[in-house]
Design an enzyme around this catalytic site. Structure first.
Site: not given
Length: 403
Positions: A267, A138, A192, A276, A168, A249-250
């Site tokens: 989050d 990103q 964060e 997609p 939060h 990777d979560g």
């Protein structure tokens, strides 16, 4: 662009001709015009190279004994890309890690245009730019705005000093009130680090924080006045203390870990239905919610950022509401809209109490820390979803003129 390259072979950092070639090639490939490169070799090791450019200059200073190089690339005009030059140079030198900072110099007042919904944008006036970099995942920007130091990812505001605690707390406090205990927490995203801090303050003994973008997490620790400090993040990366940071990777973490958690927090930036193939969409899908549910201890809670409740941009929230009810049942979903108004959150309870709001209000006084932005009235009023979400429909422009 100010960069620190680490994990470089010491022999490479002491080879001035290889450095000269790598620097020149990277600059030319990035669109710069190289006029001259001068070099100085030091004893017993190390070198400095400076490239004079038609667009300004670039430099490398090496410390072979530490496997590091400090790189500056300063350009003007629209044709040379200093960030690309740094990344190409890092690749040529085989750097294991790169840290980037951007300093804007000169020019008119800067703005950022944030997409809000089709046909609508929001324009931010930017003060000092603390950090700007394109990570593998990103575009990250940290800059001063009217809301204080603000984090943008792919031009979308993620958090700001003035409002981040409101965001939060709305994300985490209801979750910790819905569980009988909060000893083990999984956080996915939330670069964060504020959620990790809130979890520890609530009594968690172990927090796994999984984020796919180490560059973003580290930039947040260096530049945001909230969340992790650089020292706290370094300890969490070493797994020294209750917070353990993992870069990956979560979804894979949830699929492959055997751990179970009292609270799982997802989050992420908003879901992107118009893209997609966007990787983060997979972490909003119903099958992923089901996998998270299966990683909860009995009585555990899953919470996810679910989008904006405003009628004209609530598509992602409406879709998330359907999926949560599919996975947790109609009685197993609790809604909370943040006072920050931009976001809302959904809490999935596989074994919901008969009156979740009453339970949260009763337990609030016993919470290990006092929330700044949530009281019993907040829990009473902000847990009612908008009627457009509850009834899953849009409203006519005029009640007596619709077909």
């Amino acid at each position: 662009m100010l960069a620190e390259l680490t994990g470089v072979d010491p022999a490479v950092l002491d080879d001035v001709e290889a450095l000269r070639t790598a620097l020149t090639d990277a600059l030319v490939a990035a669109g710069a015009q190289v006029r001259k490169v001068v070099a100085e070799v030091f004893a017993p090791q190390g070198a400095t190279l400076v490239a004079l450019l038609a667009e300004s200059h670039a430099s490398i200073h090496t410390w072979p004994e530490h496997g590091t190089a400090q790189v500056d690339v300063f350009t003007c005009g629209e044709h040379a890309d200093p960030e690309l030059a740094v990344r190409l140079l890092a690749g040529a030198l085989g750097a294991a890690d790169i840290r980037l900072d951007t300093v804007e110099r000169g020019g008119p007042p800067r703005t950022l245009t944030e997409p809000i919904s089709p046909g609508l944008v929001r324009r931010w006036e930017l003060g000092r730019v603390h950090h700007r970099a394109r990570t593998p995942y990103q575009q990250v920007l940290i800059a001063d705005t009217a809301h204080g130091v603000t984090l943008f990812c792919d031009d979308e505001r993620q958090s700001a000093a003035a409002t981040q605690l409101v965001y939060h707390e709305a994300l985490f406090v209801p979750a910790v009130l819905l569980v009988k205990r909060c000893e083990r927490v999984l956080v996915i995203g939330s670069s964060e680090g504020v959620v990790s801090e809130l979890a520890v303050a609530a009594g968690a003994r172990h927090v796994d924080h999984v984020d796919i973008d180490p560059d973003c997490v580290r930039a947040c620790a260096r530049h945001l006045p909230y969340g992790y400090t650089p020292d706290a993040l370094a300890a969490a990366e070493r797994h020294d203390g209750p917070v353990h940071v993992h870069y990956g990777d979560g979804r894979q973490w949830v699929e492959h870990t055997g751990e179970r958690y009292d609270v799982i927090v997802v989050d992420l930036p908003d879901e992107r239905p118009d893209e997609p193939d966007a990787q983060l969409n997979r972490l909003y899908a119903a099958d992923f919610l089901g996998r998270c549910r299966d990683r909860l201890v009995p009585g555990g809670v899953l919470v996810s950022q679910a989008g904006n409740p405003a009628l004209w941009r609530a598509d992602t929230l409406r879709a998330a509401w359907r999926r949560f009810r599919e996975v947790f049942g109609a009685d197993g979903v609790v809604y909370l809209g943040s006072d920050e108004h931009e976001w809302s959150f959904l809490f999935g309870c596989p074994a919901p109490p008969p009156d979740p709001v009453a339970v949260m209000r009763e337990r609030l006084a016993g919470l290990a820390f006092r929330p700044v932005s949530i009281d019993t009235m907040t829990l009473q009023s902000r847990t009612v979803p908008p009627i457009s979400i509850r009834e899953d429909r849009f409203f006519p422009i005029h009640p007596f003129r619709h077909p």
